[in-house]
Design an enzyme around this catalytic site. Sequence first.
Site, PDB file in Angstrom:
ATOM      1  N   VAL A 253      -1.040  -2.078  -4.834  1.00  0.00           N
ATOM      2  CA  VAL A 253      -0.279  -2.825  -4.821  1.00  0.00           C
ATOM      3  C   VAL A 253      -1.387  -4.788  -4.724  1.00  0.00           C
ATOM      4  O   VAL A 253      -0.857  -4.854  -3.356  1.00  0.00           O
ATOM      5  CB  VAL A 253       0.694  -2.936  -5.281  1.00  0.00           C
ATOM      6  CG1 VAL A 253       1.522  -4.200  -6.392  1.00  0.00           C
ATOM      7  CG2 VAL A 253       1.829  -1.836  -6.115  1.00  0.00           C
TER       8      VAL A 253
ATOM      9  N   HIS B 130       0.945  -0.889   0.079  1.00  0.00           N
ATOM     10  CA  HIS B 130      -0.034   0.274  -0.208  1.00  0.00           C
ATOM     11  C   HIS B 130       0.987   1.171   0.184  1.00  0.00           C
ATOM     12  O   HIS B 130       1.929   1.324   0.647  1.00  0.00           O
ATOM     13  CB  HIS B 130      -0.775  -0.024   1.220  1.00  0.00           C
ATOM     14  CG  HIS B 130      -1.601  -0.823   1.226  1.00  0.00           C
ATOM     15  ND1 HIS B 130      -2.158  -2.545   1.745  1.00  0.00           N
ATOM     16  CD2 HIS B 130      -3.506  -0.957   0.807  1.00  0.00           C
ATOM     17  CE1 HIS B 130      -3.456  -3.239   1.221  1.00  0.00           C
ATOM     18  NE2 HIS B 130      -4.252  -2.158   1.030  1.00  0.00           N
ATOM     19  N   GLY B 131       0.525   2.455  -0.622  1.00  0.00           N
ATOM     20  CA  GLY B 131       1.209   3.043  -0.542  1.00  0.00           C
ATOM     21  C   GLY B 131       0.682   4.375  -0.680  1.00  0.00           C
ATOM     22  O   GLY B 131      -1.134   5.034  -0.774  1.00  0.00           O
TER      23      GLY B 131
ATOM     24  N   LYS C  50      -1.978  -2.323 -10.007  1.00  0.00           N
ATOM     25  CA  LYS C  50      -1.301  -2.049  -9.088  1.00  0.00           C
ATOM     26  C   LYS C  50      -2.897  -0.937  -9.110  1.00  0.00           C
ATOM     27  O   LYS C  50      -3.303  -0.736 -10.483  1.00  0.00           O
ATOM     28  CB  LYS C  50      -0.218  -0.466 -10.081  1.00  0.00           C
ATOM     29  CG  LYS C  50      -0.147   0.613  -9.196  1.00  0.00           C
ATOM     30  CD  LYS C  50       1.586   1.202 -10.238  1.00  0.00           C
ATOM     31  CE  LYS C  50       1.711   2.272  -8.966  1.00  0.00           C
ATOM     32  NZ  LYS C  50       2.898   3.427  -9.517  1.00  0.00           N
TER      33      LYS C  50
ATOM     34  N   ASP D 227      12.734   8.011 -10.910  1.00  0.00           N
ATOM     35  CA  ASP D 227      12.190   7.759  -9.250  1.00  0.00           C
ATOM     36  C   ASP D 227      13.139   6.490  -9.156  1.00  0.00           C
ATOM     37  O   ASP D 227      12.744   5.262  -8.270  1.00  0.00           O
ATOM     38  CB  ASP D 227      10.368   7.339  -8.650  1.00  0.00           C
ATOM     39  CG  ASP D 227      10.649   7.331  -7.445  1.00  0.00           C
ATOM     40  OD1 ASP D 227      10.959   7.698  -6.443  1.00  0.00           O
ATOM     41  OD2 ASP D 227       9.639   6.832  -7.150  1.00  0.00           O
TER      42      ASP D 227
END
Length: 498
Positions: A41, A35-36, A56, A144
């Site tokens: 995901v 989780h984010g 995702k 990133d």
Amino acid sequence: MHSKSSEFSVVPQGPRSCQEKAFTDHYQVLKDIDHGAYGQVILARHLRTGAKVAVKVLPRSMWENLVHSEILAMKTLNHPNVIQLFQVIETHKQIYIVMEYMVGGSLFDLVPPGGMQEKEARRLFKQITSAVCYCHKMHILHGDLKPENIVLGARGNIRIIDFGFSVMFKPGKKLTQFGGALDYLAPECVRKEVLEGPPVDSWSLGIILYFMLTGQRPFKAASKELRRKILDPKLKFPWQVSAKAKRLIKKILTVDPRARLSAEEILVDPWLNQGEEKLPFHDVPLPNLSDPTVLTMLFDMGYDPYSTWVSLSQRKFDEVMASYLIIQQQISQGAGCMKPLGRRVAPRPCPRDPSIFPALPQRRASEPAIHTFPLPCEHHWPQEAKESGQKSFRRASVPAIRLRFLHEKPPTPRVASQHHSVSEAPQPCPSIAASHVSQDATAVHPRGHRKGWKWVRQRIAACLHRLCCCTPSCDGENEAPTPGEQKPARFTNRVVPT
């Protein structure tokens, strides 16, 4: 100019976000992976092939702009060290990005506290740099790069994931936005300057290589102190790092982006290529979407050939293309990796298929399939026989015998047309010809059933005499038959060859 950071508050989506019918019709949710702030995901199973995939799930309203850039980047890229995109499902609430599932965990979990052996670090870092170099050649900035976004597969090869902060750039044009974790940001990003794309990823590569060899990041401090260390880097290396590796890291972690090594220059560094050949991964073509083996399996699963062709030719990344890419990947991994098919769809029956329609002869499973479509070498029935609706035909090897009848009185148009069709149809022998005449005469003779058969018998006798012998002509050619009486046909003194 603005910045985007990946360090946001966590917003878990929960299992209900994956229960939309557009998703559950093709995938079965197994468990949550992560989780984010970006979303969720999950691990799911593709129902048609049984393969495990990573999905995702992103809320459409919050991250629509970021999601579109991520999807565009993943659709463009095709590299053995970049995560494979299978399908994109968009609904009013969610966007599902279906990707290949990597079982080896992230690079962050793989590196031990004291760092990796240089040989293994060199092998993995070469794959990472090769993938970044490929992205830059495709004019895509990842934005990133960090160990958490590098995962390991079952065979020990890495994949770069999470293109949520990727940017499509043009050579020579400056970028006004950037993102990523502060620990891996380049100095120009910290200063919030107008920057070029590729040097930003190169700086992140230097941080990753330092972490792989030492087990820790080069700059560790609070947010304000961390920014100062990035702008004025002073690197310290443990004793186990070789001199060539130190020299490469220092060339990468250069404050001036114009003096910083690019990904392509890193690939030719002596430390990265000692004792090993270069990886030929710079120019990778798009995947082959016309593999006959995979297409045959798709058709066997029930996919329509035309819809399949449209999906693959236009690269729609829908259910059909997802099945194709998954099967292709399973085949490339070996026969042992093939999964049993899930919800199998039977193909639509063909009217000529003898195994489905009982009107046609059935064949055993051990017998070879018989072609039911006409072949060029096969003989075709005469058109006259097809039009007359006769059920029995002569063989192609039997020569046709023409029968000519001489009538005493011009028949009616209906009788004449039928006699013409009988006389013109190819006949194999007298017996068959007689049976054809009897069928035709019974159908068209204007008299009753009993008188019709009398007329038929007379015609048969006349045909046999005509074929087998010579009979002189009789008198009374101009006499008309009385009602209810049929006079024999007149013949000429000519022999018809058999």
